[in-house]
Design an enzyme around this catalytic site. Structure first.
Site, PDB file in Angstrom:
ATOM      1  CE1 TYR A  11      -4.133  -1.363   0.289  1.00 27.84           C
ATOM      2  CE2 TYR A  11      -2.360  -3.322   1.893  1.00 27.84           C
ATOM      3  CZ  TYR A  11      -4.398  -3.034   1.079  1.00 27.84           C
ATOM      4  OH  TYR A  11      -4.880  -3.610   1.175  1.00 27.84           O
ATOM      5  CB  THR A 119       4.728   2.526  10.999  1.00 29.92           C
ATOM      6  OG1 THR A 119       3.472   3.388  10.318  1.00 29.92           O
ATOM      7  CG2 THR A 119       3.280   3.167  12.878  1.00 29.92           C
ATOM      8  CB  VAL A 153      -0.587   7.828   1.638  1.00 33.16           C
ATOM      9  CG1 VAL A 153       0.180   8.517   0.916  1.00 33.16           C
ATOM     10  CG2 VAL A 153       0.398   6.365   2.455  1.00 33.16           C
ATOM     11  CE  LYS A 205       1.818   5.901  10.754  1.00 34.56           C
ATOM     12  NZ  LYS A 205       2.076   5.377   9.306  1.00 34.56           N
ATOM     13  NE  ARG A 212      -8.668   8.786  11.207  1.00 35.58           N
ATOM     14  CZ  ARG A 212      -9.853   9.430  10.602  1.00 35.58           C
ATOM     15  NH1 ARG A 212      -9.669  10.943  11.104  1.00 35.58           N
ATOM     16  NH2 ARG A 212     -10.880   9.317  10.010  1.00 35.58           N
ATOM     17  NE  ARG A 245     -11.170  26.707  22.588  1.00 32.73           N
ATOM     18  CZ  ARG A 245     -11.371  27.792  21.968  1.00 32.73           C
ATOM     19  NH1 ARG A 245     -11.297  28.430  21.207  1.00 32.73           N
ATOM     20  NH2 ARG A 245     -11.979  28.375  22.753  1.00 32.73           N
ATOM     21  CB  CYS A 259      -3.194   2.485  10.828  1.00 28.26           C
ATOM     22  SG  CYS A 259      -1.989   1.967   9.195  1.00 28.26           S
ATOM     23  CE1 TYR A 314      -8.533  -0.320   5.314  1.00 27.05           C
ATOM     24  CE2 TYR A 314      -9.698   0.752   6.957  1.00 27.05           C
ATOM     25  CZ  TYR A 314      -8.071   0.944   6.108  1.00 27.05           C
ATOM     26  OH  TYR A 314      -7.309   1.343   5.439  1.00 27.05           O
TER      27      TYR A 314
HETATM   28  N1  SAJ Z   1     -13.301   5.629  11.796  1.00 30.58           N
HETATM   29  C1  SAJ Z   1     -14.292   5.615  12.381  1.00 30.58           C
HETATM   30  N2  SAJ Z   1     -14.686   6.610  13.138  1.00 30.58           N
HETATM   31  C2  SAJ Z   1     -14.203   7.666  11.689  1.00 30.58           C
HETATM   32  C3  SAJ Z   1     -13.398   7.516  11.036  1.00 30.58           C
HETATM   33  C4  SAJ Z   1     -12.082   6.665  10.975  1.00 30.58           C
HETATM   34  O1  SAJ Z   1     -14.813   4.467  13.048  1.00 30.58           O
HETATM   35  O2  SAJ Z   1     -14.317   9.194  12.377  1.00 30.58           O
HETATM   36  C5  SAJ Z   1     -12.480   3.923  11.727  1.00 30.58           C
HETATM   37  C6  SAJ Z   1     -13.078   3.286  10.536  1.00 30.58           C
HETATM   38  O3  SAJ Z   1     -13.931   3.085   9.236  1.00 30.58           O
HETATM   39  C7  SAJ Z   1     -11.944   3.001   9.758  1.00 30.58           C
HETATM   40  C8  SAJ Z   1     -10.862   2.665  10.915  1.00 30.58           C
HETATM   41  O4  SAJ Z   1     -11.297   4.181  11.734  1.00 30.58           O
HETATM   42  O5  SAJ Z   1     -12.177   0.843  10.007  1.00 30.58           O
HETATM   43  C9  SAJ Z   1      -9.453   3.286  10.569  1.00 30.58           C
HETATM   44  O6  SAJ Z   1      -9.761   4.382   8.919  1.00 30.58           O
HETATM   45  P1  SAJ Z   1      -9.556   5.800   8.950  1.00 30.58           P
HETATM   46  O7  SAJ Z   1      -9.840   5.893   7.831  1.00 30.58           O
HETATM   47  O8  SAJ Z   1      -9.307   6.796  10.341  1.00 30.58           O
HETATM   48  O9  SAJ Z   1      -7.158   5.687   8.888  1.00 30.58           O
HETATM   49  P2  SAJ Z   1      -6.120   4.427   8.095  1.00 30.58           P
HETATM   50  O10 SAJ Z   1      -6.237   3.332   9.006  1.00 30.58           O
HETATM   51  O11 SAJ Z   1      -6.924   3.957   6.956  1.00 30.58           O
HETATM   52  O12 SAJ Z   1      -4.960   5.120   8.300  1.00 30.58           O
HETATM   53  C10 SAJ Z   1      -4.394   5.425   8.972  1.00 30.58           C
HETATM   54  C11 SAJ Z   1      -4.244   7.089   8.861  1.00 30.58           C
HETATM   55  N3  SAJ Z   1      -4.158   7.873   9.546  1.00 30.58           N
HETATM   56  C12 SAJ Z   1      -4.230   8.666  10.331  1.00 30.58           C
HETATM   57  O13 SAJ Z   1      -5.371   9.608  10.180  1.00 30.58           O
HETATM   58  C13 SAJ Z   1      -3.657   9.725  11.740  1.00 30.58           C
HETATM   59  C14 SAJ Z   1      -3.673   7.195   7.467  1.00 30.58           C
HETATM   60  O14 SAJ Z   1      -3.249   8.890   7.502  1.00 30.58           O
HETATM   61  C15 SAJ Z   1      -2.652   6.712   8.366  1.00 30.58           C
HETATM   62  O15 SAJ Z   1      -1.327   6.887   7.252  1.00 30.58           O
HETATM   63  C16 SAJ Z   1      -2.445   5.362   7.883  1.00 30.58           C
HETATM   64  O16 SAJ Z   1      -3.317   4.622   9.672  1.00 30.58           O
HETATM   65  C17 SAJ Z   1      -1.572   4.572   8.612  1.00 30.58           C
HETATM   66  O17 SAJ Z   1      -0.465   4.000   7.480  1.00 30.58           O
HETATM   67  O18 SAJ Z   1      -0.968   4.612   9.264  1.00 30.58           O
END
Ligand code: SAJ
Length: 447
Positions: A11, A119, A153, A205, A212, A245, A259, A314
């Site tokens: 990826y 990571t 990303v 990282k 999040r 805020r 991740c 996912y």
């Molecule tokens: N999710 C929720 N509620 C939200 C946001 C996400 O339930 O409000 C869930 C999604 O459905 C999913 C999971 O969280 O199941 C993760 O999705 P995501 O879109 O938040 O993140 P990833 O895992 O696809 O990508 C993350 C990102 N990290 C951050 O936003 C801080 C990405 O920028 C990183 O590069 C990636 O991890 C990584 O490779 O570490």
């Protein structure tokens, strides 16, 4: 123009290799998996990602990208290999990183730069990658450079984010960071931030992904509390977010992907101070069971029921099933139905259970719960028996939307209702127009 070898074509590695090649660097994409290399040679990507196909093709057409099952000499080696999670010890399996570093060592020349993008727990670049590279006899900081530049990303938006996101670079020395920044400067539109050392970059990282994950846990917990007060969480969050805020995220059936459910644990590699981080992980992991409890309230029993899971990916609009909340929901439903405490009425259906690991634990076989799973973005997934949407909802007592795929926005309540045995939809992602579905006779549940 620099010569670059990208180690690992997943990826992160594949889009990075294509990006560098599209910026006229001479790139070799290396992967130990011959099928990935062969597939790419014949124009097949190992995964789906919007815009990536054309982007990779463009790089091949320029003649600046080649893929290989062999490592070549290069001015820059980028390590983009997986760091799988070891469930039992909740730690990172760093064997791929170690092997990549070791194999680079034998190709390393004076003046080369090695960058770890994977990571990893804080300290990995210094304590694992550096010693492997120094088996070459070259000295880091003097003969060769080594830095960590974590990938950031977002799957689903890889190509854009690779170019636009800010990047953090932490070198073993300042010269190491400078040499790394020169390469990233050539294609990154965002700012490049050089930090004190590689360990700081690794920590940053993990802090980003933990931030999040914890914030999603907060949204999930608040959504559960909102229900206890008869408050619609999504309405409340939307208005709470008008505050300058406050930025509440979206509740959902849990956190998937490779991740967020994993990286927070890496912070515990050499620290015992994880408290909120662990609680957040638990809150997010428990969301599927919360959904199950809510389904149980509506259905009374799981015995003899059919619950359609809409979404094996996912998250929205990707085909990646790693740690998918939808699949986890299906597994937990089946486990729950097989629980001896669960009232069971009749004999088992045969082969109807479409979810992963359909067998009931403890040898109990008289389970009649069916959990068909569908996902318009996925044809096949390992260990999962996917069916079409219409098949999944046929005769279903409930449909649960677990992923906000665009396709699910087009669901027509009456068409669904005609197929289903009972008009019950659990929309965990806030997708459906509640009045429209209620008008069609549906009971709509949400988080
Ligand atoms: N999710 C929720 N509620 C939200 C946001 C996400 O339930 O409000 C869930 C999604 O459905 C999913 C999971 O969280 O199941 C993760 O999705 P995501 O879109 O938040 O993140 P990833 O895992 O696809 O990508 C993350 C990102 N990290 C951050 O936003 C801080 C990405 O920028 C990183 O590069 C990636 O991890 C990584 O490779 O570490």
């Amino acid at each position: 123009m620099r010569s670059v070898c990208v180690h690992g074509l997943g990826y992160v590695g594949l889009p990075t290799a294509a990006m560098l090649a599209n910026f006229d660097h001479s790139v070799v994409g290396y992967d130990i998996d011959e099928s990935v290399v062969e597939g790419l040679r014949s124009g097949r990507l190992p995964f789906d990602e919007p815009g990536l196909d054309a982007f990779v093709r463009r790089a091949f057409d320029r003649g600046t990208l080649e893929v290989s099952e062999e490592i070549g000499p290069a001015s820059y080696h980028l390590i983009c290999v997986p760091t799988p999670f070891e469930e039992s010890s909740r730690s990172a399996d760093l064997s791929h990183v170690r092997v990549a570093a070791r194999s680079i060592a034998s190709h390393l020349r004076e003046g080369d730069t090695v960058v770890l993008e994977s990571t990893v727990p804080p300290g990995t670049t210094r304590s694992i990658v550096a010693p492997e590279l120094e088996t070459s006899g070259l000295v880091i900081g003097e003969d060769v450079a080594l830095a960590h530049c974590p990938e950031t990303v977002l799957p689903g938006n890889l190509v854009t984010e690779l170019r636009e996101n800010h990047r953090v670079i932490g070198g073993l020395t300042r010269t190491c960071a400078r040499s790394t920044a020169r390469l990233y400067d050539s294609f990154v539109k965002g700012d490049i931030h050089t930090v004190r050392d590689a360990t700081t970059a690794e920590f940053i990282k993990l802090a980003q992904n933990t931030y999040r994950d914890v914030n999603i846990a907060l949204a999930n917990e608040l959504a559960k509390i909102a229900r206890d007060y008869g408050v619609d969480s999504r309405e409340a969050f939307a208005h709470a977010n008008f505050h300058p805020r406050v930025e509440l995220l979206n509740p959902g059936p849990g956190v998937g992907g490779h991740c967020l459910p994993i990286d927070p644990w890496f912070l515990g590699h050499s620290s015992d101070e994880l408290d909120l981080v662990v609680a957040a992980r638990r809150v997010n992991d428990d969301m599927v069971d919360y959904v199950i409890e809510r389904l149980k309230e509506d259905l009374g029993t799981f015995d003899g029921r059919r619950i359609a899971v809409l979404g094996a990916a996912y998250k929205q609009n990707v085909d990646d099933t790693r740690r998918s909340p939808g699949l986890r929901l299906a597994d937990h439903l089946l486990e729950r139905a097989a629980d001896p405490a669960e009232p069971v009425a009749t004999a088992a259906g045969d082969g109807d259970i479409a979810a992963t690991d359909g067998a009931a634990p403890g040898g109990q076989t008289d389970v009649t719960l069916e959990v068909p799973i569908c996902d318009p973005r996925i044809d096949e997934a390992p260990g999962v028996d996917l069916v079409s949407l219409s098949e999944a909802v046929s005769g279903a007592d409930a449909a649960v939307i677990t992923v906000a795929h665009d396709e699910f926005r087009d669901l027509v309540p009456n068409e669904m209702g005609e197929r289903m045995a009972r008009r019950l939809i659990f929309d965990t992602r806030g997708m459906v127009d509640v009045p429209e579905w209620t008008d069609a006779g549906f009971t709509v549940r949400s988080l």
